[in-house]
Design a protein around this motif. Structure first.
Motif, PDB file in Angstrom:
ATOM      1  N   GLY A  25       0.816  -1.212   0.000  1.00  0.00           N
ATOM      2  CA  GLY A  25       0.000   0.000   0.000  1.00  0.00           C
ATOM      3  C   GLY A  25       0.850   1.263   0.000  1.00  0.00           C
ATOM      4  O   GLY A  25       1.952   1.288   0.530  1.00  0.00           O
ATOM      5  N   MET A 100      -4.489   5.295   4.887  1.00  0.00           N
ATOM      6  CA  MET A 100      -4.363   5.489   3.441  1.00  0.00           C
ATOM      7  C   MET A 100      -3.764   6.853   3.124  1.00  0.00           C
ATOM      8  O   MET A 100      -4.035   7.437   2.078  1.00  0.00           O
ATOM      9  CB  MET A 100      -5.733   5.341   2.791  1.00  0.00           C
ATOM     10  CG  MET A 100      -6.172   3.905   2.651  1.00  0.00           C
ATOM     11  SD  MET A 100      -5.196   2.989   1.447  1.00  0.00           S
ATOM     12  CE  MET A 100      -5.811   3.674  -0.081  1.00  0.00           C
ATOM     13  N   ASN A 122      -4.389   0.350  -1.709  1.00  0.00           N
ATOM     14  CA  ASN A 122      -4.475  -0.164  -0.347  1.00  0.00           C
ATOM     15  C   ASN A 122      -3.639  -1.420  -0.143  1.00  0.00           C
ATOM     16  O   ASN A 122      -3.578  -1.952   0.954  1.00  0.00           O
ATOM     17  CB  ASN A 122      -5.933  -0.429   0.056  1.00  0.00           C
ATOM     18  CG  ASN A 122      -6.574  -1.522  -0.773  1.00  0.00           C
ATOM     19  OD1 ASN A 122      -6.104  -1.839  -1.862  1.00  0.00           O
ATOM     20  ND2 ASN A 122      -7.649  -2.100  -0.269  1.00  0.00           N
TER      21      ASN A 122
END
Length: 218
Positions: A25, A100, A122
């Motif tokens: 991610g 995130m 992600n």
């Protein structure tokens, strides 16, 4: 806007850095006209000194994480100054487990009278996002290029086609041409079209990042 296309970012597929970023991610954000320290302050990050290169940033992220706490969404952000259209931009990079990266409220605050672009993955799942903010407003955002949202969801359509995205079945849909389009490379290219910032492996690995620890919001 520059004439960059997805082909100019083919390097990400032979990059150990982005092989890692796509596996675990990442979020890469570009903010116009706001200094790195101020960006980190708006992100409510706790100053953590500095480091040189993305590998060192990832190491600091790994040191931060408890590998057994899967609910922890805290993360280490690295911010540096890069040249782009209209002057300096701040590049903010987060690679690793955790949040995130840029929250929408941060991007809204940072683009009051300005502009920001962010793209992310992600990690381990087929979820890749693109966001463009201007004057505190989310102008265009998408996970799939054919399903766009925001206050002006279609205003980037021409640029999106030019960098390599296929936006409808009429333009190729599942054709051989569309299958060859690297949509992640296209996201990098679209970001450059909007910012004038050329992201390279050398840039990310040679940058001096100011670090900030962004705590879990839970």
């Amino acid at each position: 806007m520059t004439s960059v296309t997805a082909r100019d970012y083919a390097w990400i597929r032979s990059s150990p850095l982005f092989d890692c970023a796509l596996e675990i991610g990442y979020t890469l954000s570009l903010v116009r006209g706001v200094a790195p320290r101020e960006v980190l302050r708006v992100m409510e990050a706790e100053p953590q000194g500095s480091c040189t290169g993305a590998d060192a940033l990832i190491e600091r992220q790994d040191e931060l994480r408890d590998p057994e706490d899967y609910s922890d969404e805290s993360f280490m952000a690295g911010a540096c100054t890069v040249p782009g259209e209209g002057g300096d931009w701040t590049l903010v990079l987060h690679v690793g487990e955790g949040g995130m990266g840029m929250q929408s409220r941060f991007l809204e605050a940072l683009t009051d009278g300005g502009c920001a672009v962010a793209h992310s993955s992600n990690g381990g799942k087929p979820m890749h996002f693109f966001h463009w903010y201007e004057d505190g407003e989310l102008r265009t955002t998408f996970e799939w290029p054919t399903v766009r949202q925001g206050s002006t969801p279609d205003v980037l359509n021409s640029a999106m086609r030019e960098v390599g995205y296929v936006l409808s079945d009429d333009e190729g849909g599942a054709s051989e041409t569309s299958e060859r389009v690297d949509t992640k490379a296209a996201a990098f290219a679209l970001a450059e079209r909007l910012t004038g910032v050329r992201v390279t492996e050398e840039l990310l690995q040679g940058a001096e990042y100011q670090l900030g620890y962004v705590p879990d919001e839970q």
